[in-house]
Scaffold this motif. Structure first.
Motif, PDB file in Angstrom:
ATOM      1  N   ILE A 222     -61.935 -22.225  34.015  1.00 53.62           N
ATOM      2  CA  ILE A 222     -63.146 -22.551  33.253  1.00 53.62           C
ATOM      3  C   ILE A 222     -64.333 -21.883  33.932  1.00 53.62           C
ATOM      4  N   LEU A 223     -65.106 -21.150  33.139  1.00 55.48           N
ATOM      5  CA  LEU A 223     -66.305 -20.484  33.632  1.00 55.48           C
ATOM      6  C   LEU A 223     -67.489 -21.417  33.402  1.00 55.48           C
ATOM      7  N   THR A 224     -67.950 -22.038  34.454  1.00 51.02           N
ATOM      8  CA  THR A 224     -69.041 -22.996  34.303  1.00 51.02           C
ATOM      9  C   THR A 224     -70.374 -22.303  34.561  1.00 51.02           C
ATOM     10  N   SER A 225     -71.403 -22.811  33.921  1.00 46.46           N
ATOM     11  CA  SER A 225     -72.728 -22.236  34.125  1.00 46.46           C
ATOM     12  C   SER A 225     -73.550 -23.080  35.096  1.00 46.46           C
ATOM     13  N   SER A 226     -72.999 -24.228  35.496  1.00 46.29           N
ATOM     14  CA  SER A 226     -73.703 -25.085  36.441  1.00 46.29           C
ATOM     15  C   SER A 226     -72.688 -25.915  37.215  1.00 46.29           C
ATOM     16  N   ASP A 227     -73.177 -26.646  38.182  1.00 47.88           N
ATOM     17  CA  ASP A 227     -72.304 -27.490  38.991  1.00 47.88           C
ATOM     18  C   ASP A 227     -71.690 -28.633  38.190  1.00 47.88           C
ATOM     19  N   VAL A 228     -72.279 -28.972  37.053  1.00 47.10           N
ATOM     20  CA  VAL A 228     -71.766 -30.095  36.271  1.00 47.10           C
ATOM     21  C   VAL A 228     -70.700 -29.666  35.263  1.00 47.10           C
ATOM     22  N   GLY A 229     -70.427 -28.379  35.153  1.00 46.86           N
ATOM     23  CA  GLY A 229     -69.463 -27.885  34.179  1.00 46.86           C
ATOM     24  C   GLY A 229     -68.094 -28.510  34.318  1.00 46.86           C
ATOM     25  N   GLU A 230     -67.622 -28.658  35.554  1.00 49.89           N
ATOM     26  CA  GLU A 230     -66.303 -29.247  35.780  1.00 49.89           C
ATOM     27  C   GLU A 230     -66.275 -30.694  35.303  1.00 49.89           C
ATOM     28  N   GLN A 231     -67.338 -31.448  35.573  1.00 50.88           N
ATOM     29  CA  GLN A 231     -67.392 -32.840  35.136  1.00 50.88           C
ATOM     30  C   GLN A 231     -67.414 -32.946  33.611  1.00 50.88           C
ATOM     31  N   ILE A 232     -68.073 -31.992  32.960  1.00 49.36           N
ATOM     32  CA  ILE A 232     -68.125 -32.012  31.496  1.00 49.36           C
ATOM     33  C   ILE A 232     -66.721 -31.832  30.926  1.00 49.36           C
ATOM     34  N   VAL A 233     -65.975 -30.869  31.462  1.00 50.88           N
ATOM     35  CA  VAL A 233     -64.613 -30.635  30.980  1.00 50.88           C
ATOM     36  C   VAL A 233     -63.769 -31.882  31.208  1.00 50.88           C
ATOM     37  N   LYS A 234     -63.844 -32.440  32.403  1.00 46.87           N
ATOM     38  CA  LYS A 234     -63.038 -33.613  32.732  1.00 46.87           C
ATOM     39  C   LYS A 234     -63.441 -34.833  31.909  1.00 46.87           C
ATOM     40  N   SER A 235     -64.719 -34.904  31.501  1.00 47.20           N
ATOM     41  CA  SER A 235     -65.171 -36.039  30.697  1.00 47.20           C
ATOM     42  C   SER A 235     -64.505 -36.052  29.324  1.00 47.20           C
ATOM     43  N   HIS A 236     -63.956 -34.925  28.904  1.00 46.46           N
ATOM     44  CA  HIS A 236     -63.221 -34.836  27.640  1.00 46.46           C
ATOM     45  C   HIS A 236     -61.738 -35.168  27.827  1.00 46.46           C
ATOM     46  N   GLY A 237     -61.376 -35.608  29.038  1.00 44.06           N
ATOM     47  CA  GLY A 237     -59.985 -35.947  29.307  1.00 44.06           C
ATOM     48  C   GLY A 237     -59.104 -34.721  29.480  1.00 44.06           C
ATOM     49  N   LEU A 238     -59.715 -33.584  29.797  1.00 40.79           N
ATOM     50  CA  LEU A 238     -58.974 -32.337  29.948  1.00 40.79           C
ATOM     51  C   LEU A 238     -59.050 -31.868  31.389  1.00 40.79           C
ATOM     52  N   GLU A 239     -58.116 -31.022  31.745  1.00 41.13           N
ATOM     53  CA  GLU A 239     -58.078 -30.485  33.102  1.00 41.13           C
ATOM     54  C   GLU A 239     -57.707 -29.010  33.022  1.00 41.13           C
ATOM     55  N   ALA A 240     -58.429 -28.187  33.762  1.00 41.52           N
ATOM     56  CA  ALA A 240     -58.096 -26.768  33.860  1.00 41.52           C
ATOM     57  C   ALA A 240     -57.474 -26.532  35.234  1.00 41.52           C
ATOM     58  N   ASP A 241     -56.964 -25.333  35.442  1.00 41.34           N
ATOM     59  CA  ASP A 241     -56.340 -25.005  36.712  1.00 41.34           C
ATOM     60  C   ASP A 241     -57.357 -24.700  37.800  1.00 41.34           C
ATOM     61  N   HIS A 242     -58.523 -24.196  37.388  1.00 42.05           N
ATOM     62  CA  HIS A 242     -59.527 -23.782  38.364  1.00 42.05           C
ATOM     63  C   HIS A 242     -60.881 -23.751  37.659  1.00 42.05           C
ATOM     64  N   TYR A 243     -61.931 -23.941  38.408  1.00 45.31           N
ATOM     65  CA  TYR A 243     -63.295 -23.897  37.873  1.00 45.31           C
ATOM     66  C   TYR A 243     -64.093 -22.921  38.725  1.00 45.31           C
ATOM     67  N   VAL A 244     -64.830 -22.032  38.068  1.00 41.49           N
ATOM     68  CA  VAL A 244     -65.634 -21.051  38.776  1.00 41.49           C
ATOM     69  C   VAL A 244     -67.011 -21.003  38.118  1.00 41.49           C
ATOM     70  N   GLN A 245     -68.040 -21.042  38.957  1.00 43.88           N
ATOM     71  CA  GLN A 245     -69.383 -20.925  38.417  1.00 43.88           C
ATOM     72  C   GLN A 245     -69.646 -19.465  38.064  1.00 43.88           C
ATOM     73  N   LYS A 246     -70.116 -19.248  36.834  1.00 43.67           N
ATOM     74  CA  LYS A 246     -70.385 -17.886  36.375  1.00 43.67           C
ATOM     75  C   LYS A 246     -71.495 -17.268  37.207  1.00 43.67           C
ATOM     76  N   PRO A 247     -71.344 -15.995  37.531  1.00 43.37           N
ATOM     77  CA  PRO A 247     -72.397 -15.317  38.275  1.00 43.37           C
ATOM     78  C   PRO A 247     -73.675 -15.223  37.444  1.00 43.37           C
ATOM     79  N   VAL A 248     -74.795 -15.244  38.134  1.00 44.27           N
ATOM     80  CA  VAL A 248     -76.081 -15.107  37.459  1.00 44.27           C
ATOM     81  C   VAL A 248     -76.575 -13.670  37.594  1.00 44.27           C
ATOM     82  N   GLU A 249     -76.467 -13.116  38.786  1.00 41.74           N
ATOM     83  CA  GLU A 249     -76.940 -11.766  39.057  1.00 41.74           C
ATOM     84  C   GLU A 249     -75.777 -10.776  38.943  1.00 41.74           C
ATOM     85  N   PRO A 250     -76.041  -9.574  38.442  1.00 44.33           N
ATOM     86  CA  PRO A 250     -74.971  -8.576  38.308  1.00 44.33           C
ATOM     87  C   PRO A 250     -74.196  -8.329  39.606  1.00 44.33           C
TER      88      PRO A 250
END
Length: 152
Positions: free
Chosen positions: A99-127
């Protein structure tokens, strides 16, 4: 099975599900520059992602990806719908999902839907951060490849 420090030469097929064309370009260019041998397939919305995963429509000749990089906020079906459908389909449930999260709360949002991914990574902001991102994906992939196969 590979040993530590070795890579399989077989390219991995990555499905990138990303609605932002600029980010898609940066992702694909960064993967092209990476040491990991890969084929990156891109789609920009949830409906196209499901078509690709199920090999329907224009994607009938594609193989299932080895890895899915999934932005949760998508036009059409969102990332939660895709993850849920992948978990419900036996042929898709074993494909690792990052899951490509845009913030630190992205993982919690996914999990709040009762779902689980294999890994969570915060999307880069700068090139310049995209290369570090690709290295994290490569490390994750190599950790999967290096796991011994389970006897089933």
């Amino acid at each position: 099975m590979t040993r530590e420090g070795e890579r399989e030469d077989k390219p991995i097929d990555i499905l990138l599900v990303e609605p932002n064309p600029g980010d898609t370009r940066l992702f694909t260019e960064s993967f092209d520059d990476a040491k990991l041998t890969n084929n990156v397939h891109t789609v920009s919305d949830g409906d196209a992602a499901l078509e690709f995963l199920h090999r329907r429509g224009e994607y009938t000749d594609e193989s299932h990806p080895d890895l899915v990089l999934l932005e949760p906020q998508l036009p059409g079906k969102d990332g939660m719908d895709i993850l849920s459908e992948m978990n419900d389909e036996p042929v898709l449930r074993d494909i690792p999902v990052v899951i490509l999260t845009s913030s630190d709360v992205g993982e919690q949002i996914v999990k709040s839907h009762g779902l689980e991914a294999d890994h969570y990574v915060q999307k880069p902001v700068e090139p310049e951060d995209f290369l570090e991102f690709v290295q994290e994906i490569e490390d994750f992939w190599l950790s999967i490849v290096q796991q011994p196969a389970s006897d089933t």
